[in-house]
Motif scaffolding. Sequence first.
Motif, PDB file in Angstrom:
ATOM      1  N   ARG A 158       0.793  -1.231   0.000  1.00 46.40           N
ATOM      2  CA  ARG A 158       0.000   0.000   0.000  1.00 46.40           C
ATOM      3  C   ARG A 158       0.831   1.291   0.000  1.00 46.40           C
ATOM      4  O   ARG A 158       0.338   2.337  -0.409  1.00 46.40           O
ATOM      5  N   ALA A 159       2.078   1.233   0.490  1.00 45.72           N
ATOM      6  CA  ALA A 159       2.897   2.463   0.484  1.00 45.72           C
ATOM      7  C   ALA A 159       3.140   2.941  -0.938  1.00 45.72           C
ATOM      8  O   ALA A 159       3.360   4.135  -1.175  1.00 45.72           O
ATOM      9  N   LEU A 160       3.101   1.997  -1.898  1.00 45.00           N
ATOM     10  CA  LEU A 160       3.326   2.368  -3.298  1.00 45.00           C
ATOM     11  C   LEU A 160       2.104   3.066  -3.891  1.00 45.00           C
ATOM     12  O   LEU A 160       2.179   3.653  -4.967  1.00 45.00           O
ATOM     13  N   GLU A 161       0.961   2.982  -3.167  1.00 45.24           N
ATOM     14  CA  GLU A 161      -0.280   3.594  -3.667  1.00 45.24           C
ATOM     15  C   GLU A 161      -0.623   4.898  -2.949  1.00 45.24           C
ATOM     16  O   GLU A 161      -1.649   5.507  -3.219  1.00 45.24           O
ATOM     17  N   LEU A 162       0.218   5.303  -1.975  1.00 44.75           N
ATOM     18  CA  LEU A 162      -0.094   6.519  -1.210  1.00 44.75           C
ATOM     19  C   LEU A 162      -0.055   7.758  -2.099  1.00 44.75           C
ATOM     20  O   LEU A 162       0.771   7.855  -3.000  1.00 44.75           O
ATOM     21  N   THR A 163      -0.955   8.690  -1.803  1.00 45.43           N
ATOM     22  CA  THR A 163      -0.935  10.000  -2.471  1.00 45.43           C
ATOM     23  C   THR A 163      -1.125  11.063  -1.389  1.00 45.43           C
ATOM     24  O   THR A 163      -1.591  10.757  -0.294  1.00 45.43           O
ATOM     25  N   PRO A 164      -0.789  12.308  -1.704  1.00 40.26           N
ATOM     26  CA  PRO A 164      -0.969  13.372  -0.694  1.00 40.26           C
ATOM     27  C   PRO A 164      -2.430  13.559  -0.283  1.00 40.26           C
ATOM     28  O   PRO A 164      -2.719  14.231   0.706  1.00 40.26           O
ATOM     29  N   LYS A 165      -3.365  12.962  -1.008  1.00 43.28           N
ATOM     30  CA  LYS A 165      -4.787  13.075  -0.641  1.00 43.28           C
ATOM     31  C   LYS A 165      -5.168  12.148   0.502  1.00 43.28           C
ATOM     32  O   LYS A 165      -6.234  12.270   1.087  1.00 43.28           O
ATOM     33  N   THR A 166      -4.322  11.139   0.795  1.00 50.35           N
ATOM     34  CA  THR A 166      -4.663  10.177   1.854  1.00 50.35           C
ATOM     35  C   THR A 166      -3.934  10.551   3.138  1.00 50.35           C
ATOM     36  O   THR A 166      -2.769  10.942   3.116  1.00 50.35           O
ATOM     37  N   TRP A 167      -4.623  10.396   4.254  1.00 52.76           N
ATOM     38  CA  TRP A 167      -4.018  10.809   5.539  1.00 52.76           C
ATOM     39  C   TRP A 167      -2.809   9.960   5.895  1.00 52.76           C
ATOM     40  O   TRP A 167      -1.926  10.396   6.625  1.00 52.76           O
ATOM     41  N   ARG A 168      -2.743   8.733   5.352  1.00 55.55           N
ATOM     42  CA  ARG A 168      -1.597   7.876   5.681  1.00 55.55           C
ATOM     43  C   ARG A 168      -0.287   8.365   5.052  1.00 55.55           C
ATOM     44  O   ARG A 168       0.775   7.858   5.351  1.00 55.55           O
ATOM     45  N   TRP A 169      -0.362   9.332   4.167  1.00 55.86           N
ATOM     46  CA  TRP A 169       0.825   9.938   3.551  1.00 55.86           C
ATOM     47  C   TRP A 169       1.659  10.699   4.589  1.00 55.86           C
ATOM     48  O   TRP A 169       2.870  10.794   4.462  1.00 55.86           O
ATOM     49  N   TYR A 170       0.972  11.244   5.632  1.00 53.48           N
ATOM     50  CA  TYR A 170       1.594  12.224   6.522  1.00 53.48           C
ATOM     51  C   TYR A 170       2.118  11.616   7.819  1.00 53.48           C
ATOM     52  O   TYR A 170       1.429  10.827   8.473  1.00 53.48           O
ATOM     53  N   LYS A 171       3.335  12.070   8.197  1.00 58.82           N
ATOM     54  CA  LYS A 171       4.028  11.556   9.370  1.00 58.82           C
ATOM     55  C   LYS A 171       3.255  11.795  10.662  1.00 58.82           C
ATOM     56  O   LYS A 171       3.237  10.946  11.547  1.00 58.82           O
ATOM     57  N   ASP A 172       2.636  12.965  10.780  1.00 59.41           N
ATOM     58  CA  ASP A 172       1.944  13.257  12.041  1.00 59.41           C
ATOM     59  C   ASP A 172       0.593  12.543  12.131  1.00 59.41           C
ATOM     60  O   ASP A 172       0.059  12.369  13.219  1.00 59.41           O
ATOM     61  N   ARG A 173       0.050  12.105  11.004  1.00 59.43           N
ATOM     62  CA  ARG A 173      -1.270  11.466  11.023  1.00 59.43           C
ATOM     63  C   ARG A 173      -1.166   9.939  11.036  1.00 59.43           C
ATOM     64  O   ARG A 173      -2.092   9.264  11.508  1.00 59.43           O
ATOM     65  N   ALA A 174      -0.071   9.390  10.522  1.00 62.25           N
ATOM     66  CA  ALA A 174       0.130   7.932  10.536  1.00 62.25           C
ATOM     67  C   ALA A 174       1.568   7.638  10.967  1.00 62.25           C
ATOM     68  O   ALA A 174       2.349   7.091  10.215  1.00 62.25           O
ATOM     69  N   PRO A 175       1.922   8.027  12.196  1.00 64.23           N
ATOM     70  CA  PRO A 175       3.311   7.898  12.620  1.00 64.23           C
ATOM     71  C   PRO A 175       3.801   6.448  12.521  1.00 64.23           C
ATOM     72  O   PRO A 175       3.082   5.521  12.878  1.00 64.23           O
ATOM     73  N   GLY A 176       5.009   6.299  11.983  1.00 66.91           N
ATOM     74  CA  GLY A 176       5.562   4.943  11.888  1.00 66.91           C
ATOM     75  C   GLY A 176       5.179   4.217  10.616  1.00 66.91           C
ATOM     76  O   GLY A 176       5.693   3.150  10.338  1.00 66.91           O
ATOM     77  N   GLY A 177       4.265   4.779   9.840  1.00 68.55           N
ATOM     78  CA  GLY A 177       3.860   4.103   8.599  1.00 68.55           C
ATOM     79  C   GLY A 177       3.318   2.718   8.881  1.00 68.55           C
ATOM     80  O   GLY A 177       2.320   2.575   9.602  1.00 68.55           O
TER      81      GLY A 177
END
Lengths: 253, 253
Positions: A158-177
Amino acid sequence: MTANPVKIGIVGLGRWAKVLTRAAAKSEKIRIVAAFSRSEEKRTAFERATGVQTVPDLQAMLSNREIAGAILTVPNEQHLPVAAAVAKARKHVYTEKPIASTLEEGLEIAALEKKYGITVTVGHSARLMGGIRKMREAIDRGDLGRVAFIEANFSNERALELTPKTWRWYKDRAPGGPLSQLAIHQFDVLHYLGGEIVEASSIASKLSPVGAEVDDQSMTLLKFADGKVGYVGSCWTSPGVFAVRVFGSQGLM
Amino acid sequence: MTANPVKIGIVGLGRWAKVLTRAAAKSEKIRIVAAFSRSEEKRTAFERATGVQTVPDLQAMLSNREIAGAILTVPNEQHLPVAAAVAKARKHVYTEKPIASTLEEGLEIAALEKKYGITVTVGHSARLMGGIRKMREAIDRGDLGRVAFIEANFSNERALELTPKTWRWYKDRAPGGPLSQLAIHQFDVLHYLGGEIVEASSIASKLSPVGAEVDDQSMTLLKFADGKVGYVGSCWTSPGVFAVRVFGSQGLM
């Protein structure tokens, strides 16, 4: 057949809400009767996909006296405010994992149980899998002898499908990936199989070419209270793996 | 068929010497023509098991001008003195893993190559396995895409069989327990598959009931120069496992 299924609402209407709603439709014990998202687009899509009626604001759900609790599939940083609103209305809370992105917020959510006399459940579903339960039964029966070592991995691309539109893109919103998105399921499985954990250390790395802020590789070592050791790996840029291996003096599963 | 197989000696005549000697007997490239152990009992048992003639002292082997090199299967702390004696006689050295128990001794053994114009080879045999070579070929061809994550495990229950009579019982002679006895093979495999390693951290535990000094559980995290992450686990109290998993963006092996 249960005459009176428990009626519940669902908050946050993304991909996972549809998966859970379809699963709930097969249960005789619960019925999802109301759904809420701040996004009108998501409400419309959800109604079309599931047939469950949406409500235009959270209060409309919380003031419905028939509804006993709510499922939260909102982004992680909204777990605390939404759980607090649901609990304040004296309704039970089921929130997706991780319970929160910080220890403090996690403890605040846990404290809602006592404060409002409700139950908070976190969606650590992996321990319910048939294979995991078989492992636990084998350990409890002593079939594996002394368990010394547990390894687990949960990976997908799924990391290959991340875009800036998804909250999981951001360090503060999905810490640790993948640590907070995938590995967390295996931490719960290892806790379920191995008991209390007293030490943890991790390494992480960011190798995906898409440019997301979050790390996309995660490896963690754990030490259990009785001296057992544990490992949880999660690669977020590779085909899917879900694997758990329990090493005992009399057997291996 | 090779007309002139290379003639070699073997030093240290325990269980592993017999395994290697039986394997060498199938090769047309080498012939083991002399064997030495300080223990007369082991010399007698080895002659009986393999038919290879033993010599009563190391010099008898080293002064034999026909012999081009020696295989060392002595305990780890004897690798340096025995390798030094063999190299001084201008004969090549093949020593079992680990090369030594300390970095200093390992470097001293490596330096014998230049000092005496001989070759030192360490028995990291796992990278020669068919499956490992297939993985390397797939990585080199690009079949797996970008490799980000490698996991490996090598385990067996030998810690349950340790006694004070075996050198592996003692912390100073087999430091790290399964780390230096088993996991070391996988460190070489990961180095072979993933390149240079720039960071390492480990946890260990001692859970075997037999009372040996050494740890019997070992888990290590590695970071490669290009950011890849790696894990090597070794449980010394459970049924055998040899497993390697390579996670790439285009495939998993």
